[in-house]
Motif scaffolding. Structure first.
Motif, short mmCIF file in Angstrom:
data_model
loop_
_atom_site.label_atom_id
_atom_site.label_comp_id
_atom_site.label_asym_id
_atom_site.label_seq_id
_atom_site.Cartn_x
_atom_site.Cartn_y
_atom_site.Cartn_z
N ALA A 184 -7.17 6.67 0.18
CA ALA A 184 -8.32 7.07 0.99
C ALA A 184 -8.87 5.89 1.80
O ALA A 184 -9.24 6.04 2.97
CB ALA A 184 -9.41 7.66 0.11
N VAL A 185 -8.94 4.72 1.17
CA VAL A 185 -9.59 3.58 1.81
C VAL A 185 -8.67 2.36 1.87
O VAL A 185 -8.37 1.83 2.94
CB VAL A 185 -10.91 3.22 1.09
CG1 VAL A 185 -11.55 2.00 1.73
CG2 VAL A 185 -11.86 4.39 1.10
N ALA A 186 -8.20 1.90 0.71
CA ALA A 186 -7.45 0.65 0.64
C ALA A 186 -5.94 0.89 0.63
O ALA A 186 -5.47 1.90 0.11
CB ALA A 186 -7.86 -0.14 -0.61
N PHE A 187 -5.21 -0.05 1.21
CA PHE A 187 -3.76 -0.13 1.14
C PHE A 187 -3.03 0.99 1.86
O PHE A 187 -1.80 1.07 1.79
CB PHE A 187 -3.27 -0.23 -0.31
CG PHE A 187 -3.95 -1.32 -1.08
CD1 PHE A 187 -3.89 -2.63 -0.66
CD2 PHE A 187 -4.70 -1.02 -2.22
CE1 PHE A 187 -4.54 -3.64 -1.35
CE2 PHE A 187 -5.35 -2.01 -2.91
CZ PHE A 187 -5.28 -3.32 -2.48
N ASN A 188 -3.75 1.88 2.55
CA ASN A 188 -3.05 2.92 3.31
C ASN A 188 -2.21 2.29 4.43
O ASN A 188 -1.12 2.77 4.75
CB ASN A 188 -4.02 3.96 3.87
CG ASN A 188 -5.29 3.33 4.40
OD1 ASN A 188 -5.24 2.37 5.17
ND2 ASN A 188 -6.44 3.84 3.98
N ASP A 189 -2.75 1.21 5.04
CA ASP A 189 -2.02 0.57 6.13
C ASP A 189 -0.80 -0.20 5.61
O ASP A 189 0.27 -0.16 6.22
CB ASP A 189 -2.93 -0.36 6.94
CG ASP A 189 -3.82 -1.25 6.07
OD1 ASP A 189 -3.64 -1.26 4.84
OD2 ASP A 189 -4.69 -1.93 6.64
N VAL A 190 -0.96 -0.88 4.47
CA VAL A 190 0.17 -1.62 3.91
C VAL A 190 1.27 -0.66 3.47
O VAL A 190 2.45 -0.86 3.75
CB VAL A 190 -0.27 -2.51 2.73
CG1 VAL A 190 0.90 -3.35 2.23
CG2 VAL A 190 -1.41 -3.42 3.15
N ASP A 191 0.88 0.42 2.80
CA ASP A 191 1.85 1.44 2.40
C ASP A 191 2.57 2.01 3.62
O ASP A 191 3.79 2.20 3.61
CB ASP A 191 1.13 2.56 1.63
CG ASP A 191 2.04 3.75 1.34
OD1 ASP A 191 2.79 3.70 0.36
OD2 ASP A 191 1.99 4.72 2.12
#
Length: 808
Positions: free
Chosen positions: A720-727
């Motif tokens: 929802a907030v963190a690590f969506n971009d890294v994933d």
């Protein structure tokens, strides 16, 4: 005084070179006439750039008149069709523009001052449309306003910093005085004087414990047992027979046991020919080099020394070594053909299947060839390179470790990061067009590596510092600007590389203030529409700053803004939406997400459905554009079929780094490289200055082709907030694309203003869940490490702190 004069002359030569290059490539005149004090330097630079140039006379028939320092010159009566004014004083341009306008000349806004060239303005007789003139002057005004705002902000911050430093200095002096007083009280006390004999005995006992042979033996016996002591004794006996070097002993670099073990375990590798061009080599340097080669734990090598110098003793020393070890070969050259020609003579001597290049004053780690041969034998490598260390004086005095990434194309196109030690197969060299080329003297290795890596089947990077580069006055290890011709050759090598690869470029230039680093302006063959997705919830002032900066500063012509409304409450928010849509009816729309809470992934996936562009730009609403050409800089990479995500350089409001690429595995998940570094910093090995491949980019400003976004299924809404971009970036890499960071697209990022911080138990629980989910999904990749950085960096830090791996 003389040194300052030389530095000034060198700066002037470099600026004239850069300006001449721009004139040749952008104005492309058949001939040019020059007027001004810089005429001799600029004339030479233009001749080297292929432009006929001469001093201005009334009878000149040149296509272009170049006026340097126009404040001190008189406008000629007759002028050619184009006039280029070059001046550091911006106020001079206004007066000249008025004079030229009276004579029918108009500012050509297609010519823009950039790079290391001096500020300049081009005037021509062809009259632009009124709209183009207005837009051109407005763009210039926007640039000046932006510079003024940033200058004022910087001045204010510098004043605050000076005040803080003065306070810190005052406190430090006070603390120093207190410590000196305390120390004086201690050393002057009776107890300190009475215990002096005891402290002396303890100090000497520690010294004896570490040096006395009996104590050393007992310590080894305790740690390794009887068998361990026997093994160490055997290794020392074998070492004495195997490693004859006396000046540069092999055990200065690695434990004796490791050296002997590698000799006993020879990889089934090829014969490696080490090529060394000698030129008046200092004998002490030469002796250290010869020792470092003779001490190699890999035994299947030959040393090919070609000597073009005149210094006495060099040939004799090499020939004496060759009489003892037939693997050492020597050839005296009839004439000096510079480094490329001399190196090629050495390659002609070589009989090995692989070639290694070694400079005449540098040193090889004793394990260097062993690791290279192991990579060739086990991985089928035909191109191998290692990390390196720069030293001054003694080899133990390492002043810089250069720990490199694995092979990264954009890094290599920005600078010769591969450098030393490099080995390549003879078959690969022949397939790539042969050895080094004289026309690239100064950057001959760079040009060769570009050709070799274009053709190589398997490129292997060994993450150990196995090459020791001696830094001395005038050497490239110390400062490449000591050899300015290297820079011109590097630019030429890159242009030839792009021509071979069929890649269209507008320009290749030296990055200002960073000798040896290059910027490529790729031709934008696919200038499609950029759909800018901005999730937003209230915080309307931040959104206004973001949107206004896009419209005020962006020079890219085709973009749309999609505001993704997320449960805003304030009436002012919706009034602002209406005003923005009214002001920009053609390319701004507001779409409303019906979900609850904050889910960055879901918001962007929803907004993407309304995008009409070929490119998607994920952008936070708490950002502000700094550089006008930010979208051009990102699109020129995103258009390339091999490239996936493109990230920008994001700064905190205090002009420190917020994002300059994401390091994979930092802190167990990922972290922002160079975080909190000053914006003006070069970063580790200049990495804040040039375009490079990275594992991931932050979605606070991330550009990608829409087709790739759809191919990988968009952002994962379970983050929802963190690590969506890294994933997301990991999945893009897994799909076969390269992620890129460019420092030439810059924005401010007022991070976490909208979504807030992880400051309550619910948010912390959600954050921890996302961490665990990420680690479970990508555990194997996290264990493998980040090929875009190096395993010798501390994985718990974002600042490139070293945690050097031991040799195995």
């Amino acid at each position: 005084m003389q040194l300052e004069k030389e530095k000034k002359e060198k700066r002037e030569r470099e600026r004239c070179r850069a300006l001449a290059q721009r004139i040749a490539e952008e104005a492309n005149p058949a001939s040019a006439a020059l007027l001004g004090e810089q005429m001799p330097l600029l004339t030479k630079a233009l001749h080297r750039a292929g432009v006929e140039a001469e001093e201005w006379t009334e009878s000149s028939e040149a296509e272009l008149l170049v006026v340097a320092d126009p404040a001190w010159e008189t406008l000629p009566k007759t002028l050619p069709a184009r006039v280029l004014l070059v001046s550091d004083e911006s106020t001079v341009m206004a007066g000249w523009a008025e004079q030229l306008a009276q004579r029918g000349y108009f500012r050509d806004f297609g010519w823009r001052s950039k790079g290391r060239a001096q500020p300049s303005a081009l005037f021509c007789t062809s009259q632009p449309t009124q709209l183009k003139m207005v837009r051109g002057y407005e763009m210039e005004m926007d640039i000046l306003r932006d510079r003024m705002v940033r200058a004022e902000r910087t001045c204010g911050e510098e004043a605050e910093l000076i005040a803080r430093l003065r306070t810190d200095l005052s406190l430090s002096r006070s603390h120093e005085q207190q410590l000196e007083k305390t120390l004086g009280e201690v050393t002057g006390s009776k107890f300190w004087k009475m215990t002096w004999p005891m402290r002396y005995v303890v100090s000497k006992s520690r010294q004896l414990w570490h040096t006395l042979p009996l104590f050393v033996f007992l310590r080894e016996l305790r740690s390794g047992g009887i068998e361990g002591v026997r093994e160490q004794a055997r290794a020392r006996r074998e070492y004495a027979a195997l490693f004859p070097g006396k000046v540069m002993r092999a055990d200065r670099f690695a434990p004796v046991e490791l050296l002997v073990r590698q000799v006993d375990d020879q990889p089934a590798g090829p014969k490696i020919s080490i090529v060394v061009p000698l030129y008046n080599t200092p004998l002490d340097f030469l002796e250290e080099l010869l020792d470092s080669v003779v001490n190699q734990t890999y035994r299947n090598w030959e040393l090919c020394c070609v000597d073009a110098g005149t210094a006495p003793g060099v040939g004799e020393m090499v020939q004496q070594r060759a009489a003892v070890d037939p693997r050492i070969r020597y050839r005296k050259l009839e004439k000096n053909e510079l480094i490329p020609g001399n190196t090629n003579k050495g390659i002609e001597m070589a009989t090995g299947d692989f070639i290694a290049l070694l400079d005449h004053d540098d040193i090889l780690h004793p394990c260097a060839l062993w690791y290279a041969a192991k990579a060739i034998a086990e991985q089928g490598a035909d191109f191998v390179y290692t990390d390196e260390a720069t030293f001054e004086g003694k080899v133990e005095n390492v002043v810089l470790y250069h720990f490199k990434p694995d092979f990264m194309l954009d890094n290599l196109r920005s600078n010769n990061y591969i450098c030393h030690l490099t080995l390549f197969s003879r078959r690969l060299m022949d397939a790539a067009g042969g050895p080094e080329r004289m026309e690239y003297n100064g950057s001959q290795d760079y040009e060769l590596f570009l050709r070799l890596t274009e053709t190589a089947r398997k490129i292997v990077h060994i993450p150990h510092a196995l090459y020791y580069w001696r830094s001395s006055p005038g050497s490239t290890a110390s400062d490449i600007s000591a050899k300015t011709y290297c820079i011109d050759a590097g630019i030429a090598a890159l242009k030839a590389h792009y021509a071979r690869c069929g890649v269209a470029v507008d320009d290749v230039s030296l990055i200002p203030g960073t000798p040896g680093y290059y910027k490529t302006d790729y031709t934008i063959d696919h200038p499609g529409r950029v759909s800018i997705l901005i999730p937003t919830c209230d915080h309307i002032r931040d959104l206004e700053t973001c949107v206004e900066s896009i419209y005020a500063r962006t020079t890219y012509p085709d973009f749309e803004i999609i505001l993704i409304e997320n449960n805003s409450k304030a009436p002012e928010t919706f009034r602002t939406y209406k005003r923005m849509q009214k002001e920009h009816p053609d390319n701004l729309k507001v779409v409303t997400w019906e979900g609850k809470g904050f889910n960055y992934s879901a918001l962007n996936n929803f907004g993407e459905k309304f995008a009409t562009g070929e490119y998607l730009l994920l952008l936070n609403n708490d950002t502000e554009v700094i550089t006008a050409a930010w979208l051009e800089e990102m699109v020129m990479y995103a258009q390339q079929k091999r490239v996936g995500c493109v990230g920008a350089k994001l700064l905190y409001p205090d002009d420190t780094i917020q994002h300059a690429g994401v390091g994979f595995g930092i802190g167990g998940v990922a972290g922002h490289l160079h975080k909190y570094y000053p914006a003006s910093s070069d970063g580790y090995m200049g990495r804040l200055n040039y375009v490079q491949d990275v594992y991931a980019d932050t979605a606070a400003c991330l550009l990608i082709r829409k087709e790739i976004y759809d191919e990988v299924g968009g952002l994962d809404e379970s983050y929802a907030v963190a690590f969506n971009d890294v994933d997301f970036c990991v999945r893009v890499r897994q799909a076969g694309y390269t992620n890129v960071f460019t420092p030439f697209a810059q924005l401010y990022h007022y991070e976490s203003k909208s979504r807030g911080m992880e400051d309550n138990p619910e948010k912390q629980k959600r954050f921890q869940g996302e961490v665990l989910r990420f680690q479970a999904r990508w555990g194997d990749l996290l264990a493998a490490g980040d090929p875009c950085t190096n395993p010798n960096f501390d994985i718990q830090r974002e600042d490139f702190s070293l945690k050097i791996l031991p040799l195995e």
